[in-house]
Design a protein around this motif. Structure first.
Motif, PDB file in Angstrom:
ATOM      1  N   CYS A  21       0.868  -1.172   0.000  1.00  0.00           N
ATOM      2  CA  CYS A  21       0.000   0.000   0.000  1.00  0.00           C
ATOM      3  C   CYS A  21       0.905   1.222   0.000  1.00  0.00           C
ATOM      4  CB  CYS A  21      -0.873  -0.007   1.246  1.00  0.00           C
ATOM      5  SG  CYS A  21      -1.922   1.430   1.385  1.00  0.00           S
ATOM      6  N   THR A  22       0.730   2.111  -0.964  1.00  0.00           N
ATOM      7  CA  THR A  22       1.589   3.275  -1.017  1.00  0.00           C
ATOM      8  C   THR A  22       0.824   4.518  -0.609  1.00  0.00           C
ATOM      9  OG1 THR A  22       1.039   3.648  -3.320  1.00  0.00           O
ATOM     10  CG2 THR A  22       2.973   2.292  -2.878  1.00  0.00           C
ATOM     11  N   LEU A  23       1.539   5.485  -0.097  1.00  0.00           N
ATOM     12  CA  LEU A  23       0.947   6.714   0.405  1.00  0.00           C
ATOM     13  C   LEU A  23       1.666   7.918  -0.159  1.00  0.00           C
ATOM     14  CD1 LEU A  23       1.090   5.918   4.225  1.00  0.00           C
ATOM     15  CD2 LEU A  23      -0.837   5.504   2.746  1.00  0.00           C
ATOM     16  N   ASP A  24       0.924   9.018  -0.344  1.00  0.00           N
ATOM     17  CA  ASP A  24       1.566  10.306  -0.558  1.00  0.00           C
ATOM     18  C   ASP A  24       2.115  10.792   0.771  1.00  0.00           C
ATOM     19  OD1 ASP A  24      -0.684  11.781  -2.997  1.00  0.00           O
ATOM     20  OD2 ASP A  24       1.048  10.477  -3.236  1.00  0.00           O
ATOM     21  N   ARG A  25       1.338  10.577   1.806  1.00  0.00           N
ATOM     22  CA  ARG A  25       1.668  11.017   3.147  1.00  0.00           C
ATOM     23  C   ARG A  25       1.613   9.774   4.005  1.00  0.00           C
ATOM     24  NH1 ARG A  25      -2.966  12.695   6.267  1.00  0.00           N
ATOM     25  NH2 ARG A  25      -2.226  13.125   8.332  1.00  0.00           N
ATOM     26  N   ASN A  26       2.673   9.410   4.680  1.00  0.00           N
ATOM     27  CA  ASN A  26       2.696   8.173   5.441  1.00  0.00           C
ATOM     28  C   ASN A  26       2.849   8.474   6.923  1.00  0.00           C
ATOM     29  OD1 ASN A  26       2.983   5.680   6.506  1.00  0.00           O
ATOM     30  ND2 ASN A  26       4.676   5.047   5.216  1.00  0.00           N
ATOM     31  N   PRO A  27       1.715   8.679   7.620  1.00  0.00           N
ATOM     32  CA  PRO A  27       1.802   8.980   9.044  1.00  0.00           C
ATOM     33  C   PRO A  27       2.092   7.753   9.896  1.00  0.00           C
ATOM     34  CG  PRO A  27      -0.464   8.926   8.348  1.00  0.00           C
ATOM     35  CD  PRO A  27       0.375   8.718   7.122  1.00  0.00           C
ATOM     36  N   LEU A  28       2.010   6.564   9.308  1.00  0.00           N
ATOM     37  CA  LEU A  28       2.293   5.344  10.051  1.00  0.00           C
ATOM     38  C   LEU A  28       3.694   4.866   9.700  1.00  0.00           C
ATOM     39  CD1 LEU A  28      -1.045   3.439   9.384  1.00  0.00           C
ATOM     40  CD2 LEU A  28      -0.470   4.878  11.332  1.00  0.00           C
ATOM     41  N   THR A  29       4.452   4.514  10.705  1.00  0.00           N
ATOM     42  CA  THR A  29       5.783   3.988  10.440  1.00  0.00           C
ATOM     43  C   THR A  29       5.639   2.588   9.851  1.00  0.00           C
ATOM     44  OG1 THR A  29       5.985   2.961  12.590  1.00  0.00           O
ATOM     45  CG2 THR A  29       6.724   5.247  12.428  1.00  0.00           C
ATOM     46  N   PRO A  30       6.616   2.117   9.090  1.00  0.00           N
ATOM     47  CA  PRO A  30       6.506   0.759   8.541  1.00  0.00           C
ATOM     48  C   PRO A  30       6.286  -0.296   9.617  1.00  0.00           C
ATOM     49  CG  PRO A  30       8.274   1.937   7.468  1.00  0.00           C
ATOM     50  CD  PRO A  30       7.780   2.816   8.604  1.00  0.00           C
ATOM     51  N   ILE A  43      -5.758  -3.049  20.430  1.00  0.00           N
ATOM     52  CA  ILE A  43      -6.486  -2.211  21.380  1.00  0.00           C
ATOM     53  C   ILE A  43      -5.946  -0.780  21.316  1.00  0.00           C
ATOM     54  CG2 ILE A  43      -7.004  -1.820  23.828  1.00  0.00           C
ATOM     55  CD1 ILE A  43      -6.801  -4.906  24.158  1.00  0.00           C
ATOM     56  N   GLY A  44      -6.846   0.171  21.236  1.00  0.00           N
ATOM     57  CA  GLY A  44      -6.478   1.584  21.172  1.00  0.00           C
ATOM     58  C   GLY A  44      -6.426   2.141  19.765  1.00  0.00           C
ATOM     59  N   ASP A  45      -6.421   1.283  18.733  1.00  0.00           N
ATOM     60  CA  ASP A  45      -6.445   1.783  17.349  1.00  0.00           C
ATOM     61  C   ASP A  45      -7.722   2.574  17.133  1.00  0.00           C
ATOM     62  OD1 ASP A  45      -4.109   0.371  16.939  1.00  0.00           O
ATOM     63  OD2 ASP A  45      -4.988  -1.114  15.580  1.00  0.00           O
ATOM     64  N   ARG A  46      -7.603   3.696  16.400  1.00  0.00           N
ATOM     65  CA  ARG A  46      -8.795   4.497  16.105  1.00  0.00           C
ATOM     66  C   ARG A  46      -8.715   5.074  14.705  1.00  0.00           C
ATOM     67  NH1 ARG A  46     -10.180   7.942  20.444  1.00  0.00           N
ATOM     68  NH2 ARG A  46      -9.247   6.363  21.742  1.00  0.00           N
ATOM     69  N   TRP A  47      -9.873   5.093  14.056  1.00  0.00           N
ATOM     70  CA  TRP A  47     -10.034   5.645  12.716  1.00  0.00           C
ATOM     71  C   TRP A  47     -11.014   6.798  12.830  1.00  0.00           C
ATOM     72  CZ3 TRP A  47      -9.645   0.658  14.137  1.00  0.00           C
ATOM     73  CH2 TRP A  47      -8.648  -0.112  13.537  1.00  0.00           C
ATOM     74  N   ILE A  48     -10.589   7.972  12.380  1.00  0.00           N
ATOM     75  CA  ILE A  48     -11.408   9.184  12.514  1.00  0.00           C
ATOM     76  C   ILE A  48     -11.894   9.586  11.125  1.00  0.00           C
ATOM     77  CG2 ILE A  48     -11.445  11.581  13.315  1.00  0.00           C
ATOM     78  CD1 ILE A  48      -9.015  10.694  15.153  1.00  0.00           C
ATOM     79  N   VAL A 190     -21.648   9.633   3.243  1.00  0.00           N
ATOM     80  CA  VAL A 190     -20.285   9.245   2.892  1.00  0.00           C
ATOM     81  C   VAL A 190     -19.387   9.568   4.081  1.00  0.00           C
ATOM     82  CG1 VAL A 190     -19.753  11.467   1.783  1.00  0.00           C
ATOM     83  CG2 VAL A 190     -18.429   9.417   1.188  1.00  0.00           C
ATOM     84  N   ALA A 191     -18.473   8.657   4.375  1.00  0.00           N
ATOM     85  CA  ALA A 191     -17.490   8.854   5.438  1.00  0.00           C
ATOM     86  C   ALA A 191     -16.108   8.697   4.827  1.00  0.00           C
ATOM     87  CB  ALA A 191     -17.692   7.834   6.548  1.00  0.00           C
ATOM     88  N   GLU A 192     -15.208   9.662   5.088  1.00  0.00           N
ATOM     89  CA  GLU A 192     -13.852   9.602   4.551  1.00  0.00           C
ATOM     90  C   GLU A 192     -12.842   9.690   5.704  1.00  0.00           C
ATOM     91  OE1 GLU A 192     -13.621  11.039   0.098  1.00  0.00           O
ATOM     92  OE2 GLU A 192     -13.785  12.727   1.504  1.00  0.00           O
ATOM     93  N   LEU A 193     -11.829   8.845   5.625  1.00  0.00           N
ATOM     94  CA  LEU A 193     -10.808   8.794   6.661  1.00  0.00           C
ATOM     95  C   LEU A 193     -10.002  10.070   6.701  1.00  0.00           C
ATOM     96  CD1 LEU A 193      -9.533   6.871   8.784  1.00  0.00           C
ATOM     97  CD2 LEU A 193      -7.889   6.213   6.996  1.00  0.00           C
ATOM     98  N   LYS A 194      -9.931  10.678   7.886  1.00  0.00           N
ATOM     99  CA  LYS A 194      -9.114  11.882   8.035  1.00  0.00           C
ATOM    100  C   LYS A 194      -7.898  11.660   8.936  1.00  0.00           C
ATOM    101  CE  LYS A 194     -10.616  15.121  11.170  1.00  0.00           C
ATOM    102  NZ  LYS A 194     -11.406  16.269  11.535  1.00  0.00           N
ATOM    103  N   ASP A 195      -7.940  10.589   9.760  1.00  0.00           N
ATOM    104  CA  ASP A 195      -6.778  10.313  10.597  1.00  0.00           C
ATOM    105  C   ASP A 195      -6.864   8.887  11.135  1.00  0.00           C
ATOM    106  OD1 ASP A 195      -4.347  10.784  11.803  1.00  0.00           O
ATOM    107  OD2 ASP A 195      -5.109  12.137  13.336  1.00  0.00           O
ATOM    108  N   VAL A 196      -5.701   8.319  11.423  1.00  0.00           N
ATOM    109  CA  VAL A 196      -5.597   7.006  12.051  1.00  0.00           C
ATOM    110  C   VAL A 196      -4.616   7.150  13.195  1.00  0.00           C
ATOM    111  CG1 VAL A 196      -4.836   4.614  11.792  1.00  0.00           C
ATOM    112  CG2 VAL A 196      -6.020   5.742   9.914  1.00  0.00           C
ATOM    113  N   ILE A 197      -4.987   6.606  14.333  1.00  0.00           N
ATOM    114  CA  ILE A 197      -4.094   6.618  15.489  1.00  0.00           C
ATOM    115  C   ILE A 197      -3.930   5.175  15.936  1.00  0.00           C
ATOM    116  CG2 ILE A 197      -3.766   7.418  17.860  1.00  0.00           C
ATOM    117  CD1 ILE A 197      -5.699   9.775  17.065  1.00  0.00           C
ATOM    118  N   MET A 198      -2.695   4.670  15.873  1.00  0.00           N
ATOM    119  CA  MET A 198      -2.411   3.301  16.279  1.00  0.00           C
ATOM    120  C   MET A 198      -2.217   3.250  17.782  1.00  0.00           C
ATOM    121  SD  MET A 198      -2.374   1.269  13.572  1.00  0.00           S
ATOM    122  CE  MET A 198      -3.852   2.131  13.075  1.00  0.00           C
ATOM    123  N   GLY A 199      -2.901   2.287  18.419  1.00  0.00           N
ATOM    124  CA  GLY A 199      -2.910   2.218  19.874  1.00  0.00           C
ATOM    125  C   GLY A 199      -1.661   1.636  20.508  1.00  0.00           C
TER     126      GLY A 199
END
Length: 200
Positions: A21-30, A43-48, A190-199
């Motif tokens: 999966c490729t990203l223009d912006r990669n806020p998640l580390t590999p 546990i703690g993962d969240r999708w906004i 419609v819902a579009e992902l604006k942020d992901v926070i890994m727990g």
């Protein structure tokens, strides 16, 4: 709230590519991403999500933010399931993302919500669920991704819902449709992902 129920349906195709999966912006580390699963679950993962509701003329009724959170886990019949803030339980398997409800300690409404890996045109759940594309590019507020496009008609109104999931990220976009009295289909949410926070 109806929108929360819609997010469950889309996320888990009940309540709702290749291995890169490729990203223009990669806020998640590999290290935080696992492209071997369609949706990471800890546990703690969240999708906004930015959510927009429409009327049948496509006019915007309201905009708001909704969040899906993994709040816990349970071992049921020897399998580890993750509990969402929406009341569903989910887990990844070699077939893809499974979802269910937990009713009086028993699994109910078990569904293969997102087949992964899979091929364009694959169908399951008696033909109600389809991989429309196994490798398309979609841009959402969170970034641009190679993703799967799924469509299902597993609801009483027989109207499609469409979801886009990126391996190792999860839901990017969810679309819900209704039919007017004159038979015209329209997207009501419609819902579009604006942020992901890994727990963890």
């Amino acid at each position: 709230m109806k929108t929360k129920n819609n997010m469950i349906v889309m996320l888990f195709v009940l309540c709702l590519v290749d291995l890169s999966c490729t990203l223009d912006r990669n806020p998640l580390t590999p290290e935080a991403r696992d492209a071997s699963v369609i949706m990471p679950l800890e546990i703690g993962d969240r999708w906004i999500f930015d959510v927009t509701d429409f009327d049948s003329t496509c006019s915007v009724l309201k905009r708001f933010v909704d969040t899906l959170v993994i709040v816990g886990d349970k071992v049921i019949n020897g399998q580890r399931w993750y509990v969402t803030n929406e009341g569903c339980i989910v887990r990844n398997s070699p077939e893809g993302l499974w979802s269910a409800l937990l009713v009086d300690g028993e699994i109910s409404n078990l569904t293969l919500a997102a087949k992964y890996p899979g091929s364009t045109g694959e169908r399951w759940y008696y033909g109600y669920a389809t991989i429309v594309s196994a490798d398309m590019v979609l841009k959402v507020p969170y970034g641009e991704f190679h993703c799967y496009k799924y469509e299902d008609t597993m609801n009483l109104e027989d109207t499609p819902s469409v979801s886009y999931l990126a391996p190792g990220v999860g839901i990017l976009r969810a679309e819900y449709y209704r039919v007017t009295s004159d038979g015209r289909s329209y997207m009501y949410e419609v819902a579009e992902l604006k942020d992901v926070i890994m727990g963890s």
